[in-house]
Design an enzyme around this catalytic site. Structure first.
Site, short mmCIF file in Angstrom:
data_model
loop_
_atom_site.label_atom_id
_atom_site.label_comp_id
_atom_site.label_asym_id
_atom_site.label_seq_id
_atom_site.Cartn_x
_atom_site.Cartn_y
_atom_site.Cartn_z
N THR A 171 1.22 -1.09 0.49
CA THR A 171 -0.12 -0.06 -0.27
C THR A 171 1.15 1.16 -0.08
OG1 THR A 171 -0.87 -0.64 1.21
CG2 THR A 171 -1.23 0.88 1.76
N ARG A 199 -14.42 -6.25 -0.53
CA ARG A 199 -14.08 -6.33 0.81
C ARG A 199 -13.14 -4.98 0.49
NH1 ARG A 199 -8.49 -4.92 2.26
NH2 ARG A 199 -8.57 -5.30 4.63
N VAL A 200 -13.65 -3.87 1.47
CA VAL A 200 -12.44 -2.69 1.75
C VAL A 200 -12.18 -2.38 3.05
CG1 VAL A 200 -12.44 0.07 2.01
CG2 VAL A 200 -14.34 -1.29 -0.39
N ASP A 202 -9.00 -0.17 5.46
CA ASP A 202 -8.73 0.72 6.50
C ASP A 202 -8.48 2.60 5.35
OD1 ASP A 202 -6.45 0.13 6.09
OD2 ASP A 202 -5.17 1.10 6.95
N THR A 222 -1.04 1.80 6.70
CA THR A 222 -0.31 1.12 6.05
C THR A 222 -0.49 -0.90 7.19
OG1 THR A 222 1.55 -0.57 4.67
CG2 THR A 222 2.28 0.91 6.27
N GLY A 223 -1.32 -1.71 6.43
CA GLY A 223 -1.07 -2.94 6.95
C GLY A 223 -1.74 -3.47 7.21
N1 GLY Z 1 -4.46 -2.07 4.51
C1 GLY Z 1 -4.59 -2.16 3.13
C2 GLY Z 1 -5.34 -2.70 3.42
O1 GLY Z 1 -6.05 -3.38 4.47
O2 GLY Z 1 -6.52 -2.67 2.57
#
Ligand code: GLY
Length: 301
Positions: A171, A199-200, A202, A222-223
């Site tokens: 990301t 799916r979405v 954060d 990120t993560g």
């Molecule tokens: N942090 C990116 C995601 O989980 O989509």
């Protein structure tokens, strides 16, 4: 602090070869630093820098995004202006070369904060965005990563080490403070490998994956998105600065500590506070990131 500050990240993970990212991060930081030195706004610079990161196949955003369970590319991006808390977010979009620019257009030209899926694509068409075929986004590495994830029946973080895939991607995000002291932030991603059901995570959710407020800080994360959503990570960091007056680095440490203790979270965060101080922390082994100021550039992992 006088002058400008820019910090970017290209994702985090356990199995990253930092050398592979060094030159690209350096080039993009120098590009963004030049723009800030010419008095471009933090908002313009975080968008432009994110476009460069999205266009690089090294990262899981724009071209080179990960594939969904059905072999599609669904991207999420958000941008926020710390001057007025304006923000825009594009969720689950297909065919948009630079989702971050769509997020900005949503912020500026719609009366909404979030547009998603087909509706976001229609909005993009109405505002002159070209729709790209899937081929534009696909890379050999991503197809291999997807096949591997499907074989193991796993939904995986773009750079986790449990698919036996040595190629790791991430990301992206950018945060900046311009010469006037205005803050802005972006985050953009292809999400997680083999994801289903639109799916979405954060990244495009204001307050979870991105936040900017001139009174506190600019943040990008990120993560593993689900965990960052649960703790509303980016706003959590902003609130720490507002209510506890910690430094950017202390705030990054405290946010990641909270992520780990509350939800065993995996990931990282970058912060520039209103004074122009940098902070970064992560619970994975590495996070690809770096910063530039008027007189210093540093690549970190
Ligand atoms: N942090 C990116 C995601 O989980 O989509």
């Amino acid at each position: 602090m006088k002058g400008y500050q820019l910090m970017i990240h290209g994702g985090c993970g356990d199995n990253i070869n930092p050398d592979k990212f060094h030159k690209t991060l350096e080039d993009i930081l120098i590009y963004g630093g030049n723009l800030l030195s010419r008095n471009l706004s933090a908002l313009d610079v975080v968008e432009k820098v994110s476009v460069e990161l999205e266009n690089s196949t090294l990262f899981n955003a724009g071209k080179g995004s990960v594939l969904t369970h059905d072999g599609e590319i669904e991207m999420d991006a958000a941008i926020m202006d710390g001057l007025n808390l304006n923000c825009g977010s594009a969720l689950c979009v297909q065919g948009i070369k630079n989702p971050i620019s769509l997020a900005r257009r949503i912020m500026e030209k719609s009366e909404h904060v979030i547009l998603s899926g087909k509706g976001a694509q229609e909005f993009a068409k109405d505002f002159g965005f070209k729709i790209y075929k899937k081929d534009h986004f696909l890379t050999k590495e991503r197809i291999m990563q997807w096949e591997n994830a499907k074989k193991h029946n796993k939904v995986v973080l773009d750079h986790s080490n449990n698919t036996n895939n040595e190629e790791k991607f991430g990301t992206i995000g950018a945060i900046a403070r311009d010469n006037k002291g205005n803050l802005a932030a972006t985050t953009s991603t292809g999400g997680i490998v083999n994801k289903k059901y639109n799916r979405v995570g954060d990244s495009p959710i204001i307050g979870a994956g991105v936040y900017a407020d001139n009174e506190t800080c600019a943040v990008s994360t990120t993560g593993y998105g689900e965990q960052f959503l649960k703790i509303v990570a980016a706003k959590h960091a902003s609130d720490i600065i507002k209510y506890k007056s910690l430094s950017a680095q202390e705030t990054a440490n405290e946010t990641i500590k909270y992520l780990v203790t509350k939800v065993k979270g995996l990931g990282g965060i970058i912060i520039i506070d209103k004074f122009g101080n940098f902070g970064s922390a992560f619970s994975t082994k590495k996070m690809i990131h770096g910063y530039i100021t008027s007189n210093k550039i540093k690549i970190l992992t």
